[in-house]
Design an enzyme around this catalytic site. Structure first.
Site, short mmCIF file in Angstrom:
data_model
loop_
_atom_site.label_atom_id
_atom_site.label_comp_id
_atom_site.label_asym_id
_atom_site.label_seq_id
_atom_site.Cartn_x
_atom_site.Cartn_y
_atom_site.Cartn_z
N ASN A 9 6.21 -3.91 0.66
CA ASN A 9 5.75 -4.99 1.55
C ASN A 9 6.42 -6.29 1.09
O ASN A 9 6.03 -6.85 0.07
CB ASN A 9 4.22 -5.08 1.45
CG ASN A 9 3.65 -6.28 2.19
OD1 ASN A 9 4.35 -6.94 2.96
ND2 ASN A 9 2.38 -6.58 1.94
N TRP A 10 7.40 -6.72 1.85
CA TRP A 10 8.18 -7.89 1.42
C TRP A 10 7.46 -9.22 1.70
O TRP A 10 7.92 -10.27 1.28
CB TRP A 10 9.55 -7.90 2.11
CG TRP A 10 10.46 -6.78 1.68
CD1 TRP A 10 10.17 -5.80 0.77
CD2 TRP A 10 11.80 -6.53 2.12
NE1 TRP A 10 11.24 -4.97 0.62
CE2 TRP A 10 12.26 -5.39 1.44
CE3 TRP A 10 12.66 -7.16 3.03
CZ2 TRP A 10 13.53 -4.86 1.63
CZ3 TRP A 10 13.94 -6.64 3.23
CH2 TRP A 10 14.37 -5.51 2.54
N HIS A 98 -4.18 -6.34 5.95
CA HIS A 98 -3.86 -6.72 4.57
C HIS A 98 -4.81 -7.84 4.15
O HIS A 98 -5.18 -8.69 4.97
CB HIS A 98 -2.40 -7.18 4.47
CG HIS A 98 -1.95 -7.37 3.06
ND1 HIS A 98 -2.26 -8.49 2.34
CD2 HIS A 98 -1.25 -6.56 2.23
CE1 HIS A 98 -1.75 -8.37 1.11
NE2 HIS A 98 -1.14 -7.21 1.02
N GLU A 170 -6.36 -1.60 -1.88
CA GLU A 170 -5.76 -2.71 -2.61
C GLU A 170 -6.86 -3.67 -3.08
O GLU A 170 -7.27 -4.55 -2.32
CB GLU A 170 -4.79 -3.47 -1.71
CG GLU A 170 -3.63 -2.64 -1.22
CD GLU A 170 -2.42 -3.51 -0.89
OE1 GLU A 170 -1.39 -3.32 -1.52
OE2 GLU A 170 -2.55 -4.38 -0.02
N GLY A 237 4.20 -4.93 -3.47
CA GLY A 237 4.58 -6.26 -2.99
C GLY A 237 5.74 -6.80 -3.81
O GLY A 237 6.90 -6.42 -3.60
N GLY A 238 5.43 -7.66 -4.78
CA GLY A 238 6.45 -8.35 -5.57
C GLY A 238 7.59 -7.48 -6.08
O GLY A 238 8.77 -7.85 -5.97
P1 PGA Z 1 1.74 -6.95 -5.28
O1 PGA Z 1 1.26 -6.90 -3.76
O2 PGA Z 1 2.43 -5.63 -5.56
O3 PGA Z 1 2.67 -8.13 -5.37
O4 PGA Z 1 0.52 -7.09 -6.11
C1 PGA Z 1 0.75 -5.72 -3.19
C2 PGA Z 1 0.39 -5.96 -1.74
O5 PGA Z 1 -0.08 -7.05 -1.42
O6 PGA Z 1 0.56 -5.07 -0.90
#
Ligand code: PGA
Length: 254
Positions: A9-10, A98, A170, A237-238
């Protein structure tokens, strides 16, 4: 046996050129590998980069997802993107509900429910995100919260349709914080999600639905998470913003 599933997820990062560059790097590195595992890998860039990346992914093993959509197909909804617009860019998946959408843009379970139904009607696979805040976990109401999100977001959806949904657990306190849920915490909640899906739908749905973990997954911890039987994959994410780091995750066990 459920297949493993890894999604990047960018979020709101990278302009069109940077997105294309990142996608190109991931595709070049990944597609040159001889991967016989049953793993679905997808990237979810911002809306404006979708079309360009869609073209780049033609013939690649990597699939394309969007980060959001509106539930109507067209009309006077300034600034929104519809499911059929995503389909026309050959998008296959869409992240819905999300926690950033829920917290910053006030998305309710009711809106998420409408979006999920619309995605399914338009043959997009929704990735439904659910998870509790730190405050809720400290109050020990995390299961109640997750159950409510599940029940309300999946209202009036048939068992047949439900099998085409991916769920991502999450915990909000683990997103972008560097604090990963322990595998016990993730496993425990994912088991609970499966039990709840059995209550809402039936045994078949609960056994077939893919359930991901998301929150501070990176190249170091992905292996352990992805090797847990109950966790079908990860939403990243990151760490999905760097090709090398994302590659470490998507090539686990390879
Ligand atoms: P993160 O984000 O890996 O940067 O913690 C995950 C997400 O929000 O899907």
């Amino acid at each position: 046996m459920r297949r493993k599933f890894i999604a990047g997820n960018w979020k709101m990062n990278n302009d069109i050129h940077e997105s294309r560059e990142l996608a190109k790097n991931i595709v070049n590195l990944y597609d040159s590998l001889n991967d016989k595992r049953d793993v679905e890998v997808l990237i979810c860039p911002n809306f404006i980069s979708l079309m360009s990346i869609s073209q780049l992914l033609q013939g690649s093993k990597i699939k394309l997802g969007a980060q959001n959509m509106y539930f109507e197909t067209k009309g006077a909804f300034t600034g929104e993107i519809s499911p059929n617009m995503l389909k026309s860019a050959k998008v296959e998946y869409v992240i819905l509900g999300h926690s950033e959408r829920r917290q910053i843009f006030s998305e309710t379970d009711d809106i998420v429910n409408k979006k999920i139904k619309s995605a399914l009607e338009n043959k997009l696979t929704p990735i439904l995100c659910i998870g509790e805040t730190l405050e809720e976990r400290n109050k020990k109401v995390e299961k109640e919260v997750v159950k409510k999100q599940l029940v309300n977001s999946l209202k009036d959806i048939s068992s047949l349709d439900a099998q085409n949904i991916v769920v991502a657990y999450e915990p909000v306190w683990a997103i972008g914080t560097g604090e990963v849920a322990t595998t016990e915490q993730a496993n425990d909640m994912i088991k609970f999600i499966r039990e709840t899906l059995k209550e809402i739908f039936d045994e078949k749905v609960s056994q077939n639905i893919i359930i991901l973990y998301g929150g501070s997954v990176n190249g170091q911890n992905a292996n352990e998470i992805l090797n847990k039987d109950d966790i079908d994959g990860v939403l990243v994410g990151g760490a999905s913003l760097k090709a090398d780091e994302f590659l470490k995750i998507i090539t686990y066990n390879l």
